[in-house]
Write a protein that holds these residues in place. Structure first.
Motif, short mmCIF file in Angstrom:
data_model
loop_
_atom_site.label_atom_id
_atom_site.label_comp_id
_atom_site.label_asym_id
_atom_site.label_seq_id
_atom_site.Cartn_x
_atom_site.Cartn_y
_atom_site.Cartn_z
N ARG A 12 49.49 101.43 98.91
CA ARG A 12 49.11 100.11 98.42
C ARG A 12 47.71 100.16 97.83
O ARG A 12 46.81 100.77 98.39
CB ARG A 12 49.11 99.09 99.55
CG ARG A 12 50.46 98.85 100.17
CD ARG A 12 50.32 97.85 101.33
NE ARG A 12 51.54 97.72 102.07
CZ ARG A 12 52.50 96.83 101.83
NH1 ARG A 12 52.37 95.99 100.84
NH2 ARG A 12 53.58 96.78 102.57
N LYS B 12 46.59 108.92 108.01
CA LYS B 12 45.26 108.51 108.45
C LYS B 12 44.17 109.24 107.66
O LYS B 12 43.17 108.64 107.28
CB LYS B 12 45.10 108.78 109.94
CG LYS B 12 45.87 107.81 110.80
CD LYS B 12 45.71 108.13 112.28
CE LYS B 12 46.59 107.21 113.11
NZ LYS B 12 46.55 107.54 114.52
N ASN C 284 43.72 107.79 104.16
CA ASN C 284 43.22 106.42 104.11
C ASN C 284 41.71 106.32 103.96
O ASN C 284 41.14 105.27 104.18
CB ASN C 284 43.67 105.64 105.35
CG ASN C 284 45.07 105.10 105.20
OD1 ASN C 284 45.51 104.83 104.10
ND2 ASN C 284 45.76 104.98 106.30
N GLU D 13 40.44 104.08 98.50
CA GLU D 13 40.81 102.68 98.28
C GLU D 13 42.31 102.45 98.42
O GLU D 13 42.75 101.31 98.57
CB GLU D 13 40.37 102.24 96.89
CG GLU D 13 38.86 102.22 96.72
CD GLU D 13 38.46 101.72 95.34
OE1 GLU D 13 39.10 100.79 94.83
OE2 GLU D 13 37.50 102.28 94.79
N LYS E 189 45.73 102.47 100.38
CA LYS E 189 46.18 102.41 101.78
C LYS E 189 47.50 103.15 101.89
O LYS E 189 48.47 102.84 101.20
CB LYS E 189 46.35 100.94 102.18
CG LYS E 189 46.96 100.70 103.53
CD LYS E 189 45.98 100.96 104.63
CE LYS E 189 46.64 100.60 105.96
NZ LYS E 189 46.04 101.26 107.05
N TRP E 190 47.56 104.16 102.78
CA TRP E 190 48.77 104.95 103.03
C TRP E 190 49.42 104.47 104.31
O TRP E 190 48.76 104.34 105.33
CB TRP E 190 48.42 106.43 103.19
CG TRP E 190 48.08 107.14 101.93
CD1 TRP E 190 46.99 106.92 101.14
CD2 TRP E 190 48.81 108.20 101.32
NE1 TRP E 190 46.99 107.78 100.08
CE2 TRP E 190 48.10 108.58 100.16
CE3 TRP E 190 49.98 108.86 101.65
CZ2 TRP E 190 48.54 109.59 99.33
CZ3 TRP E 190 50.42 109.88 100.82
CH2 TRP E 190 49.71 110.23 99.68
N GLU E 191 50.72 104.22 104.26
CA GLU E 191 51.49 103.84 105.44
C GLU E 191 52.72 104.75 105.51
O GLU E 191 53.42 104.92 104.52
CB GLU E 191 51.97 102.39 105.35
CG GLU E 191 50.86 101.37 105.24
CD GLU E 191 51.41 99.98 104.93
OE1 GLU E 191 52.63 99.78 104.97
OE2 GLU E 191 50.59 99.11 104.62
#
Length: 71
Positions: free
Chosen positions: A9, A38, A41, A44, A46-48
């Motif tokens: 994101r 993690k 991240n 800028e 966002k990794w999920e």
């Protein structure tokens, strides 16, 4: 061999990426993928982690895959 899919994101944008994970079990692959997300991240974006699956031929599209899909 395992494949992890991550949701990325950045503001209003969202996209997915996949990575190959070398591990001896699904649990180990999930742990490695979580640690990877993690670590990524720090910028800028966002990794999920979405999911991890066992994959014999990840990211490969060939006759076998098309036949399974009926294409």
């Amino acid at each position: 061999m395992y494949m992890a899919e991550f949701k990325l994101r950045f503001g209003d944008m969202k996209w997915y990426v996949r990575r190959i994970v070398e591990a001896s079990s699904l649990e180990e692959a999930e742990e490695i993928a979580e640690r990877y997300a993690k670590a990524m991240n720090k910028g800028e974006v966002k990794w999920e982690l979405s999911y991890v699956i066992e994959a014999e031929r990840p990211l490969l599209i060939g006759k076998e895959e098309l036949e399974k899909m009926g294409a």
